[in-house]
Design a protein around this motif. Sequence first.
Motif, short mmCIF file in Angstrom:
data_model
loop_
_atom_site.label_atom_id
_atom_site.label_comp_id
_atom_site.label_asym_id
_atom_site.label_seq_id
_atom_site.Cartn_x
_atom_site.Cartn_y
_atom_site.Cartn_z
N TYR A 1 0.94 -1.20 -0.41
CA TYR A 1 0.19 0.03 -0.04
C TYR A 1 0.84 1.28 0.39
O TYR A 1 0.41 1.63 -0.53
CB TYR A 1 -0.95 0.24 1.27
N PHE A 2 1.98 0.98 1.24
CA PHE A 2 2.52 2.36 0.99
C PHE A 2 3.32 2.82 -0.16
O PHE A 2 3.58 3.14 -0.78
CB PHE A 2 3.80 2.76 2.42
N GLU A 3 4.15 1.81 -0.93
CA GLU A 3 4.56 1.66 -2.16
C GLU A 3 3.91 2.08 -2.65
O GLU A 3 4.52 3.22 -3.83
CB GLU A 3 5.70 0.37 -2.13
N ARG A 4 2.77 1.47 -3.54
CA ARG A 4 1.91 1.94 -4.15
C ARG A 4 1.40 3.83 -4.41
O ARG A 4 1.59 4.64 -5.04
CB ARG A 4 0.47 1.13 -4.41
N GLN A 5 1.46 3.51 -2.78
CA GLN A 5 0.03 5.59 -2.70
C GLN A 5 1.68 6.63 -2.79
O GLN A 5 1.59 7.33 -3.47
CB GLN A 5 -0.28 5.68 -1.37
N TRP B 1 1.03 10.01 -5.38
CA TRP B 1 1.89 11.04 -5.31
C TRP B 1 2.69 11.60 -5.84
O TRP B 1 2.75 12.49 -6.15
CB TRP B 1 1.47 11.24 -3.78
N THR B 2 3.59 11.03 -5.94
CA THR B 2 4.89 10.89 -6.84
C THR B 2 4.74 11.85 -7.64
O THR B 2 4.88 12.32 -8.99
CB THR B 2 6.26 10.17 -6.79
N LYS B 3 3.69 10.71 -8.88
CA LYS B 3 3.09 10.92 -10.28
C LYS B 3 2.48 12.36 -10.41
O LYS B 3 2.31 12.66 -11.18
CB LYS B 3 2.78 10.26 -11.00
#
Length: 363
Positions: A180-184, A188-190
């Motif tokens: 989850y945190f990796e995807r989030q 948000w970087t993108k």
Amino acid sequence: MTQTPPEDAPTDAQSTFSGTREVDPRYALDEASLGVWLTANVEGYAGPLTVRQFKGGQSNPTYELSTPGRTYVLRRKPPGTLLPSAHAVDREFTVISALHAQGYPVAKPWALCTDDGVIGSMFYVMDKVEGRVLWDLKLPGMAPAERRAVYNAQVDTLAALHRFDPAAIGLGDYGKPGNYFERQVGRWTKQYRASEIDPIPAMDRLIDFLPATLPPEGPTRIVHGDFRLDNMILAPDQAQVRAVLDWELSTLGDPLADFSYLLIAWAIPGSLRNGLAGADLKALGIPSVEEVVARYSEKTGAPAPSNLDWLFAYNLFRLAAICQGIAGRVRDGTAASPQAKSMAAQVPALAEGAWSFAKKAGA
């Protein structure tokens, strides 16, 4: 969505953000077309229809639909070019439909419209829930016992959300499992890069630091994504949560993301209406961070988080990315709130705040 408030938010936030106003011409609805759709799709609907726009909300324009017999709320995607995956009103409709069926405090959903031809963009309609939206975290005008009761109700409502097994209530496919945190952080970087205007060194450092220091994976639960006091409607005369609002960012993920997002209020200066740092919490009757953590842990059975500095860095980074998205919409003329310019200006300060917590977490 009703993101973090402007730095220069007026002291009377309650009157500034509460209630409705005339519809912004940029977000005007074709009321005749809408009325036809409501008649066909909302059981019991009967006009005539009066439309006003809510003052609060930065992301999805939100309207009050009044008829002689009932009042509804309409949430729509804003018109114009949008960031990928943003403004997902169809996902909001899905999650509140599932939660309403379980008796969780959300507005009764009526219908979703995916046909852009009706009013110009996707939208859904739900009941209007009557009650109080409290915009200032210090709850001016309340007695200490009232404040404590409100804060306890807020924590209990979040804990109740995190006790649901998503698969058991039909939301097993509402988000991707794991990481989850990796995807989030990636998401948000993108979003930040897609709206970037001027370079912000702290954001660049966070974009390197956060993915390299991800916390251990937690259980998969329903994550609201913007759970805070002014996204709830409370009963007029007691500390009872009648509806949790603004599910645009909801998904499946680590419940600590939601809980730590709630806790960053205690790290934001008390001079702001969404901050409690430096306020005399004991005199106000507002629980301390430690008391909130203990209550949440008791209600969920989960251990207290041991990595709050990292979680605070992540949440402030995410808020900075959200506000940068608002800055992009200000630039493009699609921002939904008169406070949007002030919010967009907060990005550097949020980034610096996030980096300060990152340093405490070992950066």
